[in-house]
Design an enzyme around this catalytic site. Structure first.
Site, PDB file in Angstrom:
ATOM      1  N   LYS A 111       0.743  -1.080  -0.062  1.00 18.57           N
ATOM      2  CA  LYS A 111      -0.056  -0.083   0.084  1.00 18.57           C
ATOM      3  C   LYS A 111       0.887   1.253   0.054  1.00 18.57           C
ATOM      4  O   LYS A 111       0.458   2.261  -0.467  1.00 18.57           O
ATOM      5  CB  LYS A 111      -1.060  -0.035   1.282  1.00 18.57           C
ATOM      6  CG  LYS A 111      -2.232  -0.775   1.224  1.00 18.57           C
ATOM      7  CD  LYS A 111      -3.311  -0.488   1.733  1.00 18.57           C
ATOM      8  CE  LYS A 111      -4.471  -1.207   1.597  1.00 18.57           C
ATOM      9  NZ  LYS A 111      -5.597  -0.952   2.567  1.00 18.57           N
ATOM     10  N   LYS A 194      -4.119  -9.943  -6.685  1.00 18.95           N
ATOM     11  CA  LYS A 194      -5.309 -10.026  -6.313  1.00 18.95           C
ATOM     12  C   LYS A 194      -6.530  -9.150  -6.467  1.00 18.95           C
ATOM     13  O   LYS A 194      -6.123  -7.871  -7.026  1.00 18.95           O
ATOM     14  CB  LYS A 194      -5.174 -10.372  -4.507  1.00 18.95           C
ATOM     15  CG  LYS A 194      -5.462  -9.174  -3.805  1.00 18.95           C
ATOM     16  CD  LYS A 194      -5.156  -9.407  -2.106  1.00 18.95           C
ATOM     17  CE  LYS A 194      -5.085  -7.763  -1.823  1.00 18.95           C
ATOM     18  NZ  LYS A 194      -4.772  -7.793  -0.674  1.00 18.95           N
ATOM     19  N   LYS A 197      -9.930  -3.425  -4.173  1.00 24.72           N
ATOM     20  CA  LYS A 197     -10.647  -2.141  -4.186  1.00 24.72           C
ATOM     21  C   LYS A 197     -10.069  -1.072  -4.885  1.00 24.72           C
ATOM     22  O   LYS A 197     -10.740  -0.035  -5.480  1.00 24.72           O
ATOM     23  CB  LYS A 197     -11.316  -1.768  -2.663  1.00 24.72           C
ATOM     24  CG  LYS A 197     -11.993  -2.763  -1.778  1.00 24.72           C
ATOM     25  CD  LYS A 197     -12.347  -2.183  -0.419  1.00 24.72           C
ATOM     26  CE  LYS A 197     -12.688  -3.039   0.305  1.00 24.72           C
ATOM     27  NZ  LYS A 197     -12.159  -3.111   1.765  1.00 24.72           N
TER      28      LYS A 197
HETATM   29  P1  TYM Z   1     -10.352  -5.558   3.567  1.00 29.78           P
HETATM   30  O1  TYM Z   1     -11.503  -4.633   3.581  1.00 29.78           O
HETATM   31  O2  TYM Z   1      -9.333  -5.251   2.516  1.00 29.78           O
HETATM   32  O3  TYM Z   1     -11.171  -6.895   3.010  1.00 29.78           O
HETATM   33  C1  TYM Z   1     -12.120  -7.394   3.908  1.00 29.78           C
HETATM   34  C2  TYM Z   1     -12.184  -8.953   3.741  1.00 29.78           C
HETATM   35  O4  TYM Z   1     -12.074  -9.253   2.444  1.00 29.78           O
HETATM   36  C3  TYM Z   1     -11.095 -10.402   2.259  1.00 29.78           C
HETATM   37  N1  TYM Z   1     -10.342 -10.017   0.819  1.00 29.78           N
HETATM   38  C4  TYM Z   1     -10.448 -10.851   0.007  1.00 29.78           C
HETATM   39  N2  TYM Z   1     -10.696 -12.322   0.007  1.00 29.78           N
HETATM   40  C5  TYM Z   1     -10.343 -13.199  -1.177  1.00 29.78           C
HETATM   41  N3  TYM Z   1     -10.102 -12.631  -2.105  1.00 29.78           N
HETATM   42  C6  TYM Z   1      -9.872 -11.281  -2.433  1.00 29.78           C
HETATM   43  N4  TYM Z   1      -9.081 -10.771  -3.468  1.00 29.78           N
HETATM   44  C7  TYM Z   1      -9.825 -10.495  -1.141  1.00 29.78           C
HETATM   45  N5  TYM Z   1      -9.635  -9.320  -0.899  1.00 29.78           N
HETATM   46  C8  TYM Z   1     -10.146  -8.745   0.192  1.00 29.78           C
HETATM   47  C9  TYM Z   1     -10.195  -9.757   3.195  1.00 29.78           C
HETATM   48  O5  TYM Z   1      -9.199 -10.886   3.418  1.00 29.78           O
HETATM   49  C10 TYM Z   1     -10.982  -9.477   4.541  1.00 29.78           C
HETATM   50  O6  TYM Z   1     -11.194 -10.622   5.147  1.00 29.78           O
HETATM   51  N6  TYM Z   1      -7.475  -5.426   7.469  1.00 29.78           N
HETATM   52  C11 TYM Z   1      -8.799  -5.982   7.189  1.00 29.78           C
HETATM   53  C12 TYM Z   1      -9.800  -5.344   7.875  1.00 29.78           C
HETATM   54  C13 TYM Z   1      -9.664  -5.452   9.343  1.00 29.78           C
HETATM   55  C14 TYM Z   1     -10.136  -6.763  10.081  1.00 29.78           C
HETATM   56  C15 TYM Z   1     -10.002  -6.556  11.433  1.00 29.78           C
HETATM   57  C16 TYM Z   1     -10.271  -8.160   9.547  1.00 29.78           C
HETATM   58  C17 TYM Z   1      -9.544  -4.625  10.343  1.00 29.78           C
HETATM   59  N7  TYM Z   1      -9.787  -5.292  11.579  1.00 29.78           N
HETATM   60  C18 TYM Z   1     -10.163  -7.378  12.186  1.00 29.78           C
HETATM   61  C19 TYM Z   1     -10.496  -9.090  10.585  1.00 29.78           C
HETATM   62  C20 TYM Z   1     -10.418  -8.738  11.843  1.00 29.78           C
HETATM   63  C21 TYM Z   1      -8.740  -5.532   5.732  1.00 29.78           C
HETATM   64  O7  TYM Z   1      -8.167  -4.853   5.207  1.00 29.78           O
HETATM   65  O8  TYM Z   1     -10.072  -6.163   4.936  1.00 29.78           O
END
Ligand code: TYM
Length: 332
Positions: A111, A194, A197
């Site tokens: 990032k 991957k 967003k």
């Molecule tokens: P974020 O917002 O990037 O993504 C949300 C969830 O979607 C999953 N994900 C994917 N799974 C499969 N293929 C993909 N291409 C893909 N892109 C995203 C992510 O693994 C996630 O489960 N750091 C986290 C948010 C967070 C969080 C937490 C998660 C903050 N605090 C505490 C669990 C527990 C994140 O950036 O998710």
């Protein structure tokens, strides 16, 4: 007791990866666990968010949870910034986590890009806030996509160091739940990246609110190779784009990749892509429709978030108090 916590960033463009890798899995867990699902708005502002858009995006995440089937009576749905325990515990964890640990985080490196000096301090400390999200509820299990595995290992390291330093067993060591056939959905334009967003190309991802035409257009344009689908899963090695589409099909249909290949071995993409489009529209379409309906009713979504914040704080506040006491703070 087992407790689930997970979060999604409200940074717009919620996509098929978020749905298959995480949100969809939240639903089934409600029967066996106490579940807490969060829109992690404080994480979102680690990169610039336009305020009015951020408010919409927080409601979008809550709507996605609801539309997927999370029951707001059974589970807790809330916005991170409305429960102050997250920020308080994150600071304490900033003093537990080591700089060397954070330097190894691949998400930060990706990032921040080349211009690391210009990344926000919040982006660097991001995993420490994530550990606070989870541990402020003493959650034991965290359903996520594969890309969050490293952050959960760091959460375990922080919990363990805290427990060691203060000679306590206050925090549990969390277990990731990485389930299904689509734990890492790849970009439709490039099978080595991957689905995300922030990809500049709209064609790289299917977003939750895409209608039938958008889904059809994007899958039609999805990059593939020229060969027909193989007979066995091993035949997908070295074919990242084909493996990705087969994985998406399997996850949507509730099949394994091997079962999908049994049905489609020898098929050309000109046959497989329309079949995948129909399946995606069937499984994914109603979620998008329901999400749009909910987003048009912000009053209802806000009431769910408000109720969730009260219930989340009831769990989090006594735990943060226990942490503060352990650390040696005076409790008013
Ligand atoms: P974020 O917002 O990037 O993504 C949300 C969830 O979607 C999953 N994900 C994917 N799974 C499969 N293929 C993909 N291409 C893909 N892109 C995203 C992510 O693994 C996630 O489960 N750091 C986290 C948010 C967070 C969080 C937490 C998660 C903050 N605090 C505490 C669990 C527990 C994140 O950036 O998710």
């Amino acid at each position: 007791m087992s407790r689930i916590f997970s979060g999604v960033q409200p940074s717009g463009n919620l996509h098929l990866g978020n749905y298959l890798g995480a949100i969809r899995n939240f639903v089934g867990l409600q029967d066996d666990y106490e579940c807490i699902y969060c829109a992690v708005d404080m994480h979102a502002i680690t990169v610039w968010q336009e305020p009015e858009q951020l408010r919409k995006n927080i409601r979008e995440v809550a709507s996605a949870y609801l539309a997927a089937g999370v029951d707001p009576k059974k589970s807790i749905i809330f916005a991170q910034s409305s429960v102050h325990a997250h920020a308080e515990l994150a600071w304490i964890f900033n003093c537990v986590a080591r700089i060397g640990w954070l330097n190894r985080m691949t998400q930060f490196k990706e990032k921040a890009g080349k211009n690391r000096e210009n990344a926000s301090l919040g982006l660097y400390a991001y995993p420490s806030l994530m550990a606070a999200d989870i541990l402020t509820y003493k959650a034991t299990h965290v359903p996520v996509g594969e890309d969050q595995k490293q952050h959960l290992e760091l959460t375990r390291d922080i919990a363990q160091k805290f427990n060691n330093d203060y000679e306590t067993d206050l925090f549990p060591l969390v277990e990731p739940i990485i389930m299904g056939e689509a734990t890492r959905v790849m970009s439709l334009r490039d099978g080595s990246k991957k689905m995300s967003k922030s990809d500049p190309s709209d064609y790289s991802r299917i977003v939750l609110t895409d209608g039938k035409d958008d889904i059809a257009r994007k899958l039609k344009k999805a990059r593939t190779d020229a060969d027909p689908l193989p007979e066995k899963v091993e035949g997908l090695e070295e074919r990242p784009e084909a493996a990705n589409l087969v994985g998406i099909y399997a996850a949507l249909a509730g099949m394994t990749k091997a079962e999908v290949l049994q049905e489609y071995s020898g098929a050309q993409f000109s046959t497989f892509k329309p079949a995948l489009t129909d399946l995606a529209v069937e499984k994914f379409g109603p979620v998008g429709e329901e999400m749009k309906r909910l987003m048009a009713d912000p009053g209802y979504v806000d009431s769910v978030l408000k109720d969730g914040a009260v219930r989340a704080a009831e769990i989090a506040n006594p735990i943060v108090r226990e942490v503060k006491e352990t650390v040696g703070f005076l409790l008013p």
